[in-house]
Design a protein around this motif. Structure first.
Motif, PDB file in Angstrom:
ATOM      1  N   LYS A  87      31.137   7.648   5.809  1.00  0.00           N
ATOM      2  CA  LYS A  87      31.696   8.996   5.909  1.00  0.00           C
ATOM      3  C   LYS A  87      30.940   9.951   4.999  1.00  0.00           C
ATOM      4  N   HIS A  88      30.481   9.427   3.862  1.00  0.00           N
ATOM      5  CA  HIS A  88      29.722  10.217   2.891  1.00  0.00           C
ATOM      6  C   HIS A  88      28.503   9.402   2.481  1.00  0.00           C
ATOM      7  N   GLU A  89      27.326   9.821   2.882  1.00  0.00           N
ATOM      8  CA  GLU A  89      26.106   9.085   2.534  1.00  0.00           C
ATOM      9  C   GLU A  89      25.949   8.926   1.022  1.00  0.00           C
ATOM     10  N   SER A  90      26.500   9.852   0.246  1.00  0.00           N
ATOM     11  CA  SER A  90      26.346   9.789  -1.208  1.00  0.00           C
ATOM     12  C   SER A  90      27.064   8.583  -1.818  1.00  0.00           C
ATOM     13  N   LEU A  91      27.949   7.919  -1.064  1.00  0.00           N
ATOM     14  CA  LEU A  91      28.605   6.714  -1.583  1.00  0.00           C
ATOM     15  C   LEU A  91      27.597   5.628  -1.915  1.00  0.00           C
ATOM     16  N   ARG A  92      26.493   5.613  -1.214  1.00  0.00           N
ATOM     17  CA  ARG A  92      25.486   4.590  -1.517  1.00  0.00           C
ATOM     18  C   ARG A  92      24.936   4.754  -2.923  1.00  0.00           C
ATOM     19  N   ASN A  93      25.013   5.978  -3.485  1.00  0.00           N
ATOM     20  CA  ASN A  93      24.561   6.191  -4.861  1.00  0.00           C
ATOM     21  C   ASN A  93      25.400   5.379  -5.845  1.00  0.00           C
ATOM     22  N   ILE A  94      26.692   5.238  -5.551  1.00  0.00           N
ATOM     23  CA  ILE A  94      27.569   4.442  -6.415  1.00  0.00           C
ATOM     24  C   ILE A  94      27.089   2.994  -6.427  1.00  0.00           C
ATOM     25  N   LEU A  95      26.785   2.477  -5.235  1.00  0.00           N
ATOM     26  CA  LEU A  95      26.343   1.081  -5.148  1.00  0.00           C
ATOM     27  C   LEU A  95      24.987   0.885  -5.818  1.00  0.00           C
ATOM     28  N   GLU A  96      24.101   1.867  -5.666  1.00  0.00           N
ATOM     29  CA  GLU A  96      22.794   1.774  -6.333  1.00  0.00           C
ATOM     30  C   GLU A  96      22.968   1.778  -7.841  1.00  0.00           C
TER      31      GLU A  96
END
Length: 104
Positions: A87-96
């Motif tokens: 839903k929010h591509e920026s969530l992958r930043n959390i995982l990174e």
């Protein structure tokens, strides 16, 4: 596209509750694996995800339901298939960030 910077202190109680719900939903190894397959705008069906992860389709559906319910994923029906995506591509930043921080 400019990314708006929001500080945690500026979030209201409802926004904090939603953020906590999203983090709790993400905090599971299988759900992290699902999210990793949906990075970069990818859209996958339950069947595609369960085959990629080699888990039962019912288990996959369960995890997708939790991620969708907490606002991590969205879905779109196309014909007979329902496609899931971040839903929010920026969530992958959390995982990174977590990945980088866990290397010790």
């Amino acid at each position: 596209m400019e990314v708006q910077t929001i500080k945690i202190k500026d979030l209201n109680a409802n926004q904090l509750e939603r953020a906590v719900g999203m983090l709790k939903a993400i905090a599971h190894p299988m759900r992290i694996a699902i999210i990793s397959h949906l990075e970069d705008g990818k859209k996958l069906t339950v069947t595609e995800i369960h085959k990629l992860l080699n888990i039962e389709q019912s288990t996959t559906s369960h995890h997708l339901g939790i991620l969708k319910d907490k606002g991590v994923l969205a879905s779109k029906r196309e014909g007979k298939n329902t496609y899931y995506f971040l839903k929010h591509e920026s969530l992958r930043n959390i995982l990174e960030c977590v990945s980088r921080c866990s290397i010790d």
